[in-house]
Design an enzyme around this catalytic site. Structure first.
Site: not given
Ligand code: NAD
Length: 432
Positions: A111, A223
């Site tokens: 990282k 989410g």
């Molecule tokens: P993103 O930013 O695209 O979406 C996040 C979502 O969470 C949004 O819809 C936002 O409105 C919602 N959100 C934020 N705060 C909130 C709250 N308090 N209550 C309800 N909803 C809330 O992010 P993402 O890429 O979908 O990632 C989501 C999670 O998955 C994170 O923990 C990220 O680390 C993890 N993750 C993502 C990936 C990836 O490939 N995108 C891979 C592994 C892990």
């Protein structure tokens, strides 16, 4: 005068080490192996001097942490964040080692980051940071050493600037140096869908084990970003009924749950969301959705809960409100469940798919990108998704079987598999 000591700030690396120590004890690892695996193998701390648009100079702090590469080159994102700390980077690098190992891809964990705030930087300044970062570690990263990727506040454009700088230094085309590149510039088809689909591949397998007919199940999602949207889509394709999503409203500075008992439609909801992903409440109501408080998603009468927003969402305070109908929790987000909530979920006999297995579809597809870039041969979408399903299903099966055989919680089984594979690679190499 208040003599109470100030509470110790949360330290992600200490938490990652505590998690490791508990599993190392269960696995009976020898002291040298514990020393080796509870710390990063290598760390690079350096300065990134850049010239600002106004002609002044700024000197930023950059890091790259390589936790372990016994199973293959390190893999992990680069974050641009004003509050980045080296301990957070260390913890994330260690978790990447376990994540790659649990789905059995031949990569280690790394990282990196730069302490900066991209909100206050022009594109040219950000390009200078990307190129400066690469210049400082070019000899220590690369397709066979350590492969970076996008993370918080970095995306495909940053990866291309970094790739371009690396290739200038290396004197050739090395698209396998970095992942998260746009499709057509060395990126992989399927990366957008990969994490959400990966979540659902593991859910499908868990439902088979639990004897649930997915077409008769209902689910609630927290989410509505990249992960949740694609997880909802595949769940619907499998015949399941998603009844709600919860998301953050930037304008109101709170979250809402959008529920429609007959089933939600992700395309309909994205069409009425703004560029930050906030869904228009009036338009949603007009389409038959109820707009409920942000935490309502957790108490729905459903079979499946998918926290896919952010960390620390299922807590000791709200876990008791999980409906008795819930049989499965799939952790799409990283670290959504606190230790207190974990205990409650476990005691209630709810089946849990732990985060570093459940959301490993993203890094698995990044590995496919690296393979495609290194061979300069790009796969069809169908090929990517078939391979992804294969890897996620195999990862799920290994964890499920071990949990059943040893009578342990799925999270513990996942750690045991991940750590013992890395320990075995270190042992075979004669490191400990
Ligand atoms: P993103 O930013 O695209 O979406 C996040 C979502 O969470 C949004 O819809 C936002 O409105 C919602 N959100 C934020 N705060 C909130 C709250 N308090 N209550 C309800 N909803 C809330 O992010 P993402 O890429 O979908 O990632 C989501 C999670 O998955 C994170 O923990 C990220 O680390 C993890 N993750 C993502 C990936 C990836 O490939 N995108 C891979 C592994 C892990």
């Amino acid at each position: 005068m208040d003599t109470k000591p100030a509470p110790k700030p949360f330290n992600a690396f200490e938490m990652a080490q505590r998690q490791f120590d508990a599993v190392a004890e269960q696995l009976g690892l020898n002291p040298a192996m514990r020393d080796l695996l509870r710390n990063p193998l290598r760390e690079y701390h350096f300065l990134v001097p850049i010239r600002m648009d106004d002609g002044s100079y700024q000197v930023l702090k950059g890091f790259r942490v390589q936790h372990n590469d016994a199973r293959g080159p390190c893999k992990g994102g680069i974050r641009f964040h004003p509050h980045e700390t080296v301990d957070t980077v260390r913890a994330l690098a260690m978790w990447m080692t376990w994540k790659c190992s649990v789905v059995d891809i031949p990569l280690g964990g790394g990282k990196g980051g730069v302490i900066c705030d991209p909100h206050n930087l022009s594109d040219r300044e950000q390009e200078a940071i990307c190129r400066g970062w690469v210049r400082q570690v070019a000899l220590n990263v690369g397709p066979v050493q350590d492969v970076p990727a996008p993370d918080v506040m970095t995306h495909g454009q940053h990866m291309l600037w970094m790739l371009d700088e690396y290739e200038r230094i290396a004197g050739g085309r090395y698209p396998g140096f970095i992942t998260g590149k746009p499709v057509g510039m060395g990126g992989s088809l399927g990366r957008t869908e990969a994490t959400g689909y990966g979540v659902m591949f593991t859910v499908r397998e868990a439902m088979k084990e639990l004897g649930l007919d997915i077409t008769k199940t209902k689910a609630a999602f927290q989410g509505f970003g990249n992960v949740a949207q694609y997880a909802v889509r595949l769940y619907r394709q499998y015949g399941g009924t998603p009844i709600c999503v919860a998301c953050w409203d930037q304008q109101d500075q709170t979250s809402y749950t959008f529920r429609r008992m007959g089933g939600i439609d992700p395309d309909e909801l994205t069409a009425i969301a703004d560029k930050y992903g906030a869904i228009d409440k009036d338009k949603a109501r007009a389409r038959g959705y109820e707009v409920l408080p942000g935490d309502a998603w957790i108490e729905q009468e459903v079979d499946l809960l998918v926290p896919a927003a952010l960390e620390n969402q299922v807590t000791g305070a709200n876990a008791p409100r999980i409906h008795k109908q819930v049989k499965l929790v799939a952790e799409g987000a990283n670290g959504p469940t606190t230790i207190e909530a974990d205990k409650i979920i476990r005691e209630r006999g709810i089946y849990l798919i732990p985060d570093f297995l459940c959301n490993a579809g993203g890094v698995t597809c990044s590995y496919f990108e690296q393979v495609q870039s290194n061979t300069n041969h790009y796969w069809s979408l169908d090929e990517v998704l078939t391979q992804l399903d294969h890897k996620m299903t195999a990862g799920f099966r290994a964890v499920h079987e071990l949990a059943r055989k040893k009578g342990v919680y799925q999270r513990d089984a996942a750690y045991m598999i991940a750590i013992s594979r890395v320990a075995e690679a270190c042992r075979l190499r004669g490191w400990a």
